[in-house]
Design an enzyme around this catalytic site. Structure first.
Site, PDB file in Angstrom:
ATOM      1  CG  ASP A   1      59.489  26.090  73.692  1.00 56.57           C
ATOM      2  OD1 ASP A   1      59.100  25.094  74.342  1.00 56.57           O
ATOM      3  OD2 ASP A   1      60.331  26.907  74.115  1.00 56.57           O
ATOM      4  CB  CYS A   2      58.335  26.388  67.138  1.00 61.20           C
ATOM      5  SG  CYS A   2      60.047  25.875  67.006  1.00 61.20           S
ATOM      6  CE1 TYR A   3      57.571  22.701  62.659  1.00 62.57           C
ATOM      7  CE2 TYR A   3      59.373  23.968  63.595  1.00 62.57           C
ATOM      8  CZ  TYR A   3      58.499  23.717  62.561  1.00 62.57           C
ATOM      9  OH  TYR A   3      58.555  24.479  61.422  1.00 62.57           O
TER      10      TYR A   3
END
Ligand code: SF4
Ligand code: SF4
Lengths: 135, 404
Positions: B139-141
């Site tokens: 989700d963050c990368y």
């Protein structure tokens, strides 16, 4: 008497012709084959040392050129890339003609083309790809 | 009268420091005497330029938009895999890494013409390399793949980090078998056809400070043409070995772990190296300054090639089979003469470490100190020495229990 080291490049139709024996017989040259690479139906390459009278050497080489053999001095085929050489001396013990030689005082390596017989022993030995033989 | 590092640095600042190379000091001290020389000379510089396999570099390449987590995925520089078991955009490139499709030794002997070490050399010389990666996405990368050119100047950090370099002495490799062998000690001709050695002898850093009385964590050094630091003893550091009366190890012994900013280095002193039939390695230039704090330290730096002995080892059987035993001892004067005698036979020698370049490094470092652009450091801690209790252990294999 004179000595010359040369590379002969044969076109395919000459590969199976007895041209070397002609050099020996007709031009009275002593011929010492140092390396040969001849693939059928393709070009042939021959490294050799020829010895004889100056005029006979010239005539012999002219004959080779006439029949379509490309003649180069040997030195063109062996290259020492001085900028890639680290003077490690790894090649020194395999180069028997001492074409690659080291000054034992400074440990600096040098290459003398005239002594090189294109034996290729230094190629796998040099870790820096400083020796190249176009053969 | 003993000196301190601060006093030497003060002299460097004033342009008054007296600096000699480890080669120059030999005759100088022999002529002037130890006492006088120890007072006069402030620093002796050493050098070595040889293949060092446990070398590598780590990088932070900056975040892409959208972001990608290289960690846990696969990342390559010019098709050579790097180690990504780290944070999002940090990775480590090892000198001996090679492209996955390199035939290795399938076509024996392999050429190993390109690998991690060559990429380090290319990056340092300013060239672009291809950075390609696949990632699993989070989700963050979110990004799952990346393809771009990158050069050293684009990166946030590029650090040479070598966990073992500058071996204090090394084996002399010969081949008793009747076939050619291809090793990390070079190509060795059959039946004692040649002998390969790999050390700068009297110029070599750790042979000039055999008990590590000045070298330690934080020692500032010449590294790859730039400035680096000793970060500790290297892997396989093994100080407690057979030594001569003057304390010089007669076999492989101490090692250094070093690091430095790759952006400040030069491809002249970091060379991608290919050992036929063995693999890729990096040839690293290292120069260590030895502060002449007292007469004892000076005497260590006066060591000559003929006082440094190495063991002749058979690399066709004894080395690969891990069978202890030496075929004899030779010194570096003999090795550099081009011929040694092994088992009664005269054997031609070849080096792998460049003595010429080692001398050049020692002279460059000398000049840096003379012109006041390189200062000495007081190590935070010296390297572990003979009394450290370090034991160099072989791998003890234990059978793994099979569960069903
Ligand atoms: S090809 Fe042979 S003779 Fe020529 S430099 Fe190499 S080893 Fe020496
Ligand atoms: S092995 Fe290669 S790098 Fe080493 S001295 Fe010979 S030519 Fe130079």
């Amino acid at each position: 008497m004179q000595k010359k080291r040369v590379v002969f490049n044969y076109p395919s139709h000459l590969v199976d012709q007895p041209v070397i024996s002609k050099l020996v017989k007709d031009y009275d040259l002593t011929v010492n084959i140092l390396r040969a690479r001849i693939t059928p139906k393709e070009e042939g390459r021959l490294v050799l040392e020829m010895e004889g009278k100056r005029s006979a050497l010239e005539a012999g080489l002219n004959y080779m050129k006439e029949i379509g053999v490309e003649v180069q001095p040997l030195a063109q085929d062996v290259k020492w890339y001085e900028d890639r050489c680290t003077h490690c001396t790894a090649c020194i013990s395999v180069c028997h003609p001492q074409a690659l030689d080291v000054n034992r005082k400074t440990m600096e390596v040098s290459f003398n083309r005239d002594k090189c017989i294109a034996c290729e022993l230094c190629i796998p030995v040099c870790p820096y790809q400083a020796m190249e033989i176009l053969f | 009268m003993a000196k301190t590092i601060e006093e030497i640095n003060e002299k460097i600042r004033r342009g008054k420091a007296v600096v000699l190379t480890a080669e120059e000091i030999i005759d100088y001290a022999a002529e002037k005497g130890v006492k006088k020389t120890a007072q006069e000379v402030d620093v002796v510089t050493t050098g070595t330029f040889g293949p060092m396999c446990s070398s590598g570099a780590y990088f932070n390449v900056g975040h892409s938009k959208p972001r990608i987590k290289l960690g846990g995925g696969r990342t390559y520089l010019n098709d050579v895999p790097v180690y990504t078991g780290l944070a999002a955009v940090d990775f480590f490139l090892g000198a001996t890494a090679m492209p996955e499709d390199d035939p290795r030794n399938k076509i024996y002997p392999g050429k190993f013409s390109y690998g991690g070490a060559h990429i380090i050399e290319e990056l340092v010389s300013g060239k672009d390399v291809r950075l390609t990666a696949t990632a699993y996405g989070t989700d963050c990368y979110p990004r799952k793949s990346l393809e771009t050119y990158i050069s050293l100047k684009d990166m946030n950090e590029a650090v040479l980090f070598n966990m073992r370099n500058a071996y204090q002495n090394y084996n002399v490799a010969v081949n008793l078998s009747d076939r050619m062998i291809y090793t990390y000690m070079g190509v060795i001709q059959p039946k004692l056809g040649n002998a390969n050695y790999c050390n700068a002898g009297q110029l070599s850093p750790l042979l000039n400070d055999p008990y590590y009385k000045t070298i330690g964590i934080g020692t500032r050094i010449f590294l790859g043409g730039g400035v680096g630091y000793v970060v500790g003893s290297g892997t396989q550091h093994n100080p407690d070995v057979k030594r001569t009366e003057k304390g010089v190890p007669k076999m492989t012994s101490g090692t250094l772990a070093v690091k430095g900013d790759l952006k400040m280095m030069s491809s002249k002193w970091l060379k991608g190296t290919s050992y036929t039939g063995y693999g890729v390695t990096l040839t690293v230039g290292i120069g260590v300054p030895i502060p002449i704090l007292n007469e004892e330290i000076l005497q260590y730096t006066m060591i000559r090639d003929e006082e440094i002995w190495a063991q002749v080892i058979d690399y066709s059987d004894a080395y690969p089979q891990f069978i202890p035993g030496s075929l004899g001892e030779v010194n570096y004067k003999q090795l550099k003469s081009g011929r040694i005698t092994v088992q009664g036979k005269e054997v031609p020698t070849s080096g792998l470490s460049s003595y010429l370049k080692a001398g050049e490094i020692a002279r460059i470092l000398k000049e840096w100190i003379e012109v006041g652009k390189f200062f000495l450091t007081q190590p935070v801690e010296l390297l572990p020495s003979v009394d450290s209790g370090i034991v160099f252990k072989p791998l003890k294999e234990r059978p793994i229990k099979k569960h069903h």
